[in-house]
Design a protein around this motif. Sequence first.
Motif, PDB file in Angstrom:
ATOM      1  N   HIS A 283       8.536   1.878  -2.563  1.00 37.25           N
ATOM      2  CA  HIS A 283       7.104   2.070  -2.787  1.00 37.25           C
ATOM      3  C   HIS A 283       6.942   2.618  -4.204  1.00 37.25           C
ATOM      4  CE1 HIS A 283       3.058   3.729  -2.564  1.00 37.25           C
ATOM      5  NE2 HIS A 283       2.869   3.048  -1.435  1.00 37.25           N
ATOM      6  N   GLU A 285       4.656   4.320  -6.007  1.00 37.62           N
ATOM      7  CA  GLU A 285       4.173   5.692  -6.243  1.00 37.62           C
ATOM      8  C   GLU A 285       5.144   6.726  -5.693  1.00 37.62           C
ATOM      9  OE1 GLU A 285      -0.543   5.798  -6.703  1.00 37.62           O
ATOM     10  OE2 GLU A 285       0.094   5.296  -4.645  1.00 37.62           O
ATOM     11  N   SER A 309       5.796  -3.468  -5.679  1.00 35.56           N
ATOM     12  CA  SER A 309       4.654  -3.895  -6.493  1.00 35.56           C
ATOM     13  C   SER A 309       5.012  -4.974  -7.503  1.00 35.56           C
ATOM     14  CB  SER A 309       4.069  -2.682  -7.227  1.00 35.56           C
ATOM     15  OG  SER A 309       5.098  -1.988  -7.918  1.00 35.56           O
ATOM     16  N   LEU A 388       9.678   1.350   1.755  1.00 37.57           N
ATOM     17  CA  LEU A 388       8.490   1.026   2.536  1.00 37.57           C
ATOM     18  C   LEU A 388       8.700   1.350   4.013  1.00 37.57           C
ATOM     19  CD1 LEU A 388       7.070  -2.360   1.197  1.00 37.57           C
ATOM     20  CD2 LEU A 388       6.869  -0.060   0.254  1.00 37.57           C
ATOM     21  N   GLU A 392       3.957  -0.566   6.081  1.00 37.63           N
ATOM     22  CA  GLU A 392       3.799  -1.046   4.705  1.00 37.63           C
ATOM     23  C   GLU A 392       4.515  -2.374   4.518  1.00 37.63           C
ATOM     24  OE1 GLU A 392       3.521   3.345   2.535  1.00 37.63           O
ATOM     25  OE2 GLU A 392       5.471   2.382   2.888  1.00 37.63           O
ATOM     26  N   ALA A 399      -0.322  -7.770  -0.513  1.00 38.82           N
ATOM     27  CA  ALA A 399      -0.849  -6.404  -0.481  1.00 38.82           C
ATOM     28  C   ALA A 399      -0.063  -5.505  -1.431  1.00 38.82           C
ATOM     29  CB  ALA A 399      -0.793  -5.853   0.945  1.00 38.82           C
ATOM     30  N   TRP A 400       1.258  -5.655  -1.459  1.00 42.19           N
ATOM     31  CA  TRP A 400       2.083  -4.808  -2.335  1.00 42.19           C
ATOM     32  C   TRP A 400       1.682  -4.959  -3.799  1.00 42.19           C
ATOM     33  CZ3 TRP A 400       7.423  -6.972  -0.333  1.00 42.19           C
ATOM     34  CH2 TRP A 400       7.541  -6.719   1.041  1.00 42.19           C
ATOM     35  N   TRP A 403      -1.092  -2.669  -5.029  1.00 43.95           N
ATOM     36  CA  TRP A 403      -0.972  -1.207  -4.997  1.00 43.95           C
ATOM     37  C   TRP A 403      -0.947  -0.631  -6.413  1.00 43.95           C
ATOM     38  CZ3 TRP A 403       3.664  -0.834  -1.039  1.00 43.95           C
ATOM     39  CH2 TRP A 403       3.194  -1.141   0.235  1.00 43.95           C
ATOM     40  N   ASP A 405       0.527   1.003  -9.492  1.00 46.58           N
ATOM     41  CA  ASP A 405       1.927   0.894  -9.911  1.00 46.58           C
ATOM     42  C   ASP A 405       2.163   1.667 -11.201  1.00 46.58           C
ATOM     43  OD1 ASP A 405       4.496   0.226 -10.516  1.00 46.58           O
ATOM     44  OD2 ASP A 405       4.167  -1.932 -10.653  1.00 46.58           O
TER      45      ASP A 405
END
Length: 417
Positions: A283, A285, A309, A388, A392, A399-400, A403, A405
């Motif tokens: 992920h 973040e 991402s 993830l 997620e 969707a990823w 996000w 980034d």
Amino acid sequence: MSSRAQARGVDVGADTRPAVTVLSGFWPAVTFAAARALLAADPSLLLVRHDIREVRDGAVRRVVRTGSGVLEDERVTLVHGCGACTLREDVLPTLVRLAGAHPGRDIVLVLPEALEPEALATACAHCLVDGAPVTEAVRFDSYVTVVDAAGLMAGLTSTDDLSRRGLHAADSDHRAVADVVARQIEYADTVVLWGHSTADTFETARLAVLLDRLAPWAAHFAVVESTVDCTGLADRLRHTGRHRPETPAVLARGIEGYALGVHEPVPDCGVVSTVFRARRPFHPERLHRALGAVTAPALRSRGHLWLASQPDTVVAWEAAGAGLSMGSLGPWLAALPDDRWNDASDLRKLAAAMEWDPYYGDRHTHLVTIGVGLDAADLHRFLTACLLTDAELAAGEEAWRGWPDPFAGVLAPRSDR
């Protein structure tokens, strides 16, 4: 031919090209000490070194000598002032010229302290001299990195850039000291630990373990300068046939199916090396927030990862001296149309096929972290928490990509140094 070359099945005796032994290291005193030992064992060697302190002004000083004295001592003007220009415009042509002028005499090439041996290997693979590959004239037998036992830990933990020490090869050279030290060790096929720690014998033993974890693919030797056996050292460093030009760049080895390091989570003299592998992406973040916790305990971390991402990109990762560098190693094979697979090496395609996943394809994370006093279990927990979750993962790639980034726009393609 040495017994070690025979054991590896390397018929160096049938090759009439002069053999080049490349010596690198961040500490010129010990690198030159090793060079002098080789010259003492064989005075007919051609010893070549370049002083690049004036490279940013477009000049280098080239010195060529044998055991009998100096053959050349010249100040050379370059068309462009940088480390890569030095290799292309003088180092490689000098090797070819010397091979022609002194047939049958081997060469020891001493690299300047801030030059990385991988850069030389890359130049040899891509640069022509008088229209021909350098390897038509010479044979690169071994890449040796000489490490100063008294300075290794300070080098690996330094937060200085080369520019702060006046060692940068160009105004755009922003490399860190710790990165250069680590890369010189990692690329070597032979690593020499020279001298001993200023602390005690235990610390010297710790340094030997650390070097073995940093470059587990290399042959390792320790030398005490006061008792150095020049002939014995030459037998260990020359005519070994250890260099393999087909071996990928260090950061790309993981996707090519090569080992990136060893998993030794139990401390040896306090040194830990741990391998983290995962099929789920990170992920962006959560990984960004955890960077400090992940890199702070490490002396060195390297490899590649999959970032949710940016799901098409193999993300290169390397950390040293409290600094972190990330970039792009190109696309995952799963992100390429079938007709682009021919762009990949056979080894990469084989490595991908062996671990191919119906959902992930060849995407995965492969990181190696090395440190003293490192808690491997804690590190794995930090990294796993950045992957993830099931929910997620189920959201899917579209969707990823939407996000937030923190890494957007910073993953420039990695070039060979």
